[in-house]
Design an enzyme around this catalytic site. Sequence first.
Site, mmCIF file in Angstrom:
data_model
loop_
_atom_site.group_PDB
_atom_site.id
_atom_site.type_symbol
_atom_site.label_atom_id
_atom_site.label_comp_id
_atom_site.label_asym_id
_atom_site.label_seq_id
_atom_site.Cartn_x
_atom_site.Cartn_y
_atom_site.Cartn_z
ATOM 1 N N ARG A 45 -8.661 -8.219 5.938
ATOM 2 C CA ARG A 45 -7.983 -7.807 4.720
ATOM 3 C C ARG A 45 -9.018 -7.487 3.647
ATOM 4 N NH1 ARG A 45 -4.576 -7.318 7.838
ATOM 5 N NH2 ARG A 45 -2.397 -8.017 7.790
ATOM 6 N N GLU A 60 -5.032 -8.240 -3.007
ATOM 7 C CA GLU A 60 -5.217 -8.332 -1.554
ATOM 8 C C GLU A 60 -4.417 -7.240 -0.886
ATOM 9 O OE1 GLU A 60 -3.752 -9.666 2.482
ATOM 10 O OE2 GLU A 60 -2.618 -9.298 0.637
ATOM 11 N N ARG A 95 -7.917 -11.069 11.571
ATOM 12 C CA ARG A 95 -7.043 -10.530 10.529
ATOM 13 C C ARG A 95 -7.912 -10.089 9.368
ATOM 14 N NH1 ARG A 95 -1.612 -11.339 10.023
ATOM 15 N NH2 ARG A 95 -0.662 -10.768 8.033
ATOM 16 N N CYS A 118 0.854 -1.193 0.000
ATOM 17 C CA CYS A 118 0.000 0.000 0.000
ATOM 18 C C CYS A 118 0.890 1.242 0.000
ATOM 19 C CB CYS A 118 -0.889 -0.028 1.248
ATOM 20 S SG CYS A 118 -2.016 1.350 1.389
#
Length: 408
Positions: free
Chosen positions: A226, A180, A224, A133
């Site tokens: 995502r 992802e 988690r 990112c």
Amino acid sequence: MLIALRGRYNQRELAEALGVTARTLRRWEVGETEPPPYLADAIRQRLLPFTEDATRSDAPFRFIDLFAGIGGIRMAFEAVGGQCVFTSEWNSFAQKTYLANFPDSAHALNGDITKVHEDDIPAHDVLLAGFPCQPFSIAGVSKKNALGRAHGFADETQGTLFFDVARIIAAKRPAAFLLENVKNLVSHDKGNTFRVIKKVLEEELGYHITCKVVDGAHFVPQHRERILIVGFREKTHFSFDDVHLPNARPTMSSILHPQDGSEEPEGHYTVGPKAKVDDRYTLTPKLWAYLQAYAEKHRAAGNGFGFGLVRPDSVARTLSARYYKDGSEILVSQGPRKRPRRLTPRECARLMGFPNDFVIPVSDTQAYKQFGNSVVMPVMREVAVAMKPRILELVDPELAKQKSLLAA
């Protein structure tokens, strides 16, 4: 391979086709310098188009694995029958783990994707990428025009690794892709990053995309979250509603070493006839005292910062790439008045949904970084299951129709 091509091309022609100088080519031929790892793929794509049939198999679709890490997404798509035809991962330690677990790949493992020309990437049906990112810096189109600069994704995303995803999609036009990233991609850089990504994928590349934040806790004892971005070249009936997410939430007991002799000792992770966790994973008195004091300081200030202590019936926080530093986000209780311990790398592998035969050939520090940066593999596998029929509809409509009739 280079020597064999000299029978069909002279040195100048070969150098021009590969985008290098004749001097560089000569150095490769005589072994003075090593050619880049993607050279074989470049030759196949640019100079030996007739060999493409030789790379095909009975696999229903072919995919490429970008920013591959240790291969979690590849493993998921191979589980539904896909064939990986290209891999890129720049980190040398991650490459070591990847190669240890996919030793029979017919293609080279490429390094820095920014150095690989899109023409050297083989044709594929699906692009997979867990890209980093990064913020985008965008100037107005009028200003770009005034400066004589192009606009569009090649300008808006230049300098970011998403640009490499976009240029490959633009050149190869795969039937589908799966991207992802961390959940915060949506809010990153005040929403600008995600806005540019959507604009590029939908408006400039013409793909139909669907996004969803998925929590890995459906499959492993770890929260988690995502964001997954699925795109198709043409309209399909793909929906994240078709992705099977179990309601039963596993707990840490499913991934912790049992320490009762029911599993074999492994390396330095577990030792002795009962495969007890090695003492090296227990926190030192100094580190444990520091973490407790740090947590108390933030509690007094009204903050929630501190270590995360888990027991067999717990669900852990998100495993991060910094876990090697102090393990503070997931510390395993060893009972009252005993210092807690870190997870072993094998437990981290299980926490990410990797099978027990997944090879861990690197140091603990590197293993912690790799699993902390990886994907929850079963999440990716279920997304692959939901995507596969839609991929086949575009890749081989007749085969997809036959399978639909057989399933009816």
